[in-house]
Design a protein around this motif. Sequence first.
Motif: not given
Length: 434
Positions: A168, A187, A190, A211, A224, A226, A333, A364, A401-402, A404
């Motif tokens: 990222e 990070q 994906q 991060r 965190y 993810h 991407y 993507r 994709g995502f 959260l």
Amino acid sequence: MSEPAFDTIGRVFRDDARGRAVRLRGWVLRSRSSGGILFVLLRDRSGVVQVTGKRDVLGAEAFDAAEHVQVEGAISVEGTVADDPRAPGGREVRAARIVVIDAGLPFPIFADQTEEFRLDTRHLAIRSQEHAATFRVKAELLRAFREFLDREEVLETTPPVLTGNAAEGGSEAFRFDYFGRPAYLSQTAQLYLEALLAPHERVYALTPSFRAEKSRTPKHLTEYLHLEVELAWCDLDGLIDFIERMVVHALHALAERRAAELTQLGRPPAELAAIRAPFPRIPYGEAIAQLKARGLPVDWGSDLGTAEERALTLEEPTPIFVTRWPRAIKAFYMPPSPDDERTVEAADLLAPEGYGEIVGASCRDTDPERLARRLTEMGVDPKEYDWYLDLRRHGSVPHAGFGLGIERFLRWVLRREHIRDTTPFPRTPSRLTP
Ligand code: 4AD
Ligand code: MG
């Protein structure tokens, strides 16, 4: 011989419990004694109950020992359930026997201490009723997301957290030495999820992301949890529909199954139950126009900061999607929009009331040349991403994709001031212990 079974405190409050003998064990929330009677608020995983013990019933020695148990000391109790309108919940346990398991030292945490002190003593502070309720809601949230994904036939997978690529953006990656080679803490999962997509079509992972952001804000952690999903044969509209349904499922599950904790934390469950799809979808260009009209100093091309996110969502009862972002401020991407080279097929989900971005989503890019070009533009050698580009050379299919951020999401759901209150041991630029 095995010990006779213990009851949970929840059992005391069942309809049929009055007059019954119970055996409880747990931690002392508070206690006091007056006139030869000891009043203890006892807590276990299922609730809190008042225990009363009389000196003449328990015996002088046992009574004295029980009286000296500190806040957060541990005891076991044998007694009888009785109704008492003065006790919390209208019931109490009249003790015939109290055994001290660990009397404990004086508990260091009490009212009116600084936030700094509470963070220093986080290993003990997490015993508070507020933290306990928060992490039960968090567990239910994870369960609800998994439940939804399972139902949608999305496979849970286990990508690594130690990586050779900073996916990222290099500056925010934690770099470390891996037997003499540079390595990064992940990070995002994906890129690995995109690889796992070919055999499974629909995959997700729930992993820590890291991060190295020095910024001290109420919405950034350095570590965190993810939740990332990658779906084959999916375009941006399909992805947005999926995210919406997942978010609504989770909110409704929380409202239904953790109503008591939500209420205790000041978030009326009915508010979450009232949130329904579809959420508003605003193209970035339109968002900028709206913000300009309201006098905010933004131009096409600038990223949305906290003030802008706030202005867009302050009045919104549901989260909103901002779509079609400028290419220059998004990741390498993301493919261009079919009808506009300046924007990419991406959508961020912004939480209501200014809580900020909770989901980052996009299609993507499947074009290996364009991906290599964008990496080069960013100053990254495409060779480092050769394995990722390989995915575009062997049965590449449209996919999206995502990601959260679980703590971001929970911060909004519970309306917490700071994201650190949504994780037991927060990691921020200034905090690595406990
Ligand atoms: O928008 P981000 O950076 O997107 C990605 O990493 C994608 N590769 C995810 C994917 O498509 N698989 O991060 C995704 C989400 C954000 O929307 C936010 O909720 C959360 O991760 N997040 C953070 N949460 C807490 N602290 C931080 N420092 C965060 N940075 C991002
Ligand atoms: Mg993002």
